[in-house]
Design a protein around this motif. Structure first.
Motif, mmCIF file in Angstrom:
data_model
loop_
_atom_site.group_PDB
_atom_site.id
_atom_site.type_symbol
_atom_site.label_atom_id
_atom_site.label_comp_id
_atom_site.label_asym_id
_atom_site.label_seq_id
_atom_site.Cartn_x
_atom_site.Cartn_y
_atom_site.Cartn_z
ATOM 1 N N LEU A 108 0.815 -1.216 0.000
ATOM 2 C CA LEU A 108 0.000 0.000 0.000
ATOM 3 C C LEU A 108 0.847 1.264 0.000
ATOM 4 N N ARG A 109 2.011 1.223 0.606
ATOM 5 C CA ARG A 109 2.864 2.410 0.727
ATOM 6 C C ARG A 109 3.954 2.502 -0.342
ATOM 7 N N MET A 110 3.989 1.547 -1.253
ATOM 8 C CA MET A 110 5.046 1.519 -2.268
ATOM 9 C C MET A 110 4.763 2.526 -3.373
ATOM 10 N N THR A 111 5.784 3.257 -3.751
ATOM 11 C CA THR A 111 5.633 4.185 -4.866
ATOM 12 C C THR A 111 6.072 3.538 -6.172
ATOM 13 N N SER A 112 6.949 2.564 -6.095
ATOM 14 C CA SER A 112 7.407 1.859 -7.287
ATOM 15 C C SER A 112 6.361 0.837 -7.714
ATOM 16 N N ASP A 113 5.939 0.902 -8.976
ATOM 17 C CA ASP A 113 4.936 -0.036 -9.473
ATOM 18 C C ASP A 113 5.447 -1.472 -9.476
ATOM 19 N N ARG A 114 6.719 -1.651 -9.798
ATOM 20 C CA ARG A 114 7.272 -3.008 -9.848
ATOM 21 C C ARG A 114 7.330 -3.643 -8.479
ATOM 22 N N LEU A 115 7.767 -2.893 -7.484
ATOM 23 C CA LEU A 115 7.832 -3.438 -6.129
ATOM 24 C C LEU A 115 6.432 -3.696 -5.592
ATOM 25 N N ARG A 116 5.511 -2.801 -5.878
ATOM 26 C CA ARG A 116 4.113 -2.995 -5.455
ATOM 27 C C ARG A 116 3.544 -4.253 -6.097
ATOM 28 N N SER A 117 3.787 -4.439 -7.386
ATOM 29 C CA SER A 117 3.303 -5.627 -8.087
ATOM 30 C C SER A 117 3.927 -6.892 -7.516
ATOM 31 N N ALA A 118 5.225 -6.837 -7.245
ATOM 32 C CA ALA A 118 5.903 -8.015 -6.689
ATOM 33 C C ALA A 118 5.332 -8.390 -5.329
ATOM 34 N N LEU A 119 5.082 -7.407 -4.487
ATOM 35 C CA LEU A 119 4.514 -7.696 -3.173
ATOM 36 C C LEU A 119 3.095 -8.241 -3.271
ATOM 37 N N VAL A 121 1.814 -9.898 -5.838
ATOM 38 C CA VAL A 121 1.888 -11.251 -6.406
ATOM 39 C C VAL A 121 2.369 -12.240 -5.342
ATOM 40 N N LEU A 122 3.396 -11.861 -4.592
ATOM 41 C CA LEU A 122 3.893 -12.736 -3.523
ATOM 42 C C LEU A 122 2.817 -12.986 -2.475
ATOM 43 N N GLY A 123 2.126 -11.935 -2.085
ATOM 44 C CA GLY A 123 1.039 -12.091 -1.112
ATOM 45 C C GLY A 123 -0.069 -12.988 -1.635
ATOM 46 N N SER A 124 -0.439 -12.830 -2.902
ATOM 47 C CA SER A 124 -1.482 -13.671 -3.495
ATOM 48 C C SER A 124 -1.050 -15.133 -3.560
ATOM 49 N N ALA A 125 0.202 -15.368 -3.933
ATOM 50 C CA ALA A 125 0.690 -16.743 -4.021
ATOM 51 C C ALA A 125 0.689 -17.413 -2.650
ATOM 52 N N LEU A 126 1.147 -16.700 -1.631
ATOM 53 C CA LEU A 126 1.136 -17.260 -0.279
ATOM 54 C C LEU A 126 -0.296 -17.522 0.200
ATOM 55 N N GLN A 127 -1.191 -16.607 -0.103
ATOM 56 C CA GLN A 127 -2.577 -16.799 0.299
ATOM 57 C C GLN A 127 -3.219 -17.941 -0.472
ATOM 58 N N PHE A 128 -2.846 -18.124 -1.735
ATOM 59 C CA PHE A 128 -3.369 -19.242 -2.518
ATOM 60 C C PHE A 128 -2.954 -20.567 -1.886
#
Length: 140
Positions: A108-119, A121-128
């Protein structure tokens, strides 16, 4: 990256929904379907936003801005329904949901789109994985 996440959640996610439908009750099946569709749609929306030069309608931009909160809500629903039916929950599943939640909250606090996307995606994969473990506990 986000398109991969959408496909990752949609294809194996549909198998998870079918398995849940065959082995668990309707409420849990509906919660897993909500989880899979919400994550896949939000990742696909973000992938579309980053690849087009056109601006998205306000409603879609708003959904993309609040994607982390919607993903969090949809990920915790299967666990809550699982616990309502007094089933034991694996510590590993709970840890996966919590770590995935932390990843998505950090995005939520990331300004970089790539880092935000990576977080996200990682969160979604762990939740999956955590939701799959919850379903496995339901089946056994």
């Amino acid at each position: 990256m986000r398109l991969f996440a959408a496909l990752f959640l949609l294809l194996p996610g549909s198998a998870l929904v079918v398995s849940t439908h065959r082995h668990a009750h309707a409420a849990l099946t509906s919660a897993v379907l909500l989880f899979v569709v919400a994550h896949a749609v939000l990742h696909a929306l973000s992938a579309r936003r980053s690849t087009t030069a056109r601006t998205l309608p306000a409603a879609l931009r708003n959904m993309d801005r609040h994607a982390a909160w919607m993903m969090l809500a949809s990920a915790w629903v299967p666990l809550v329904i699982h616990r309502v039916h007094a089933q034991p929950t694996s510590t590993l599943a709970a840890a996966g949901l919590v770590i995935g939640t932390l990843c998505q909250l950090c995005s939520l606090r990331m300004t970089s789109d790539r880092l935000r996307s990576a977080l996200l995606v990682l969160g979604s994969a762990l939740q999956f994985v955590a939701v799959a473990l919850v379903i496995a506990m339901e089946v056994t």
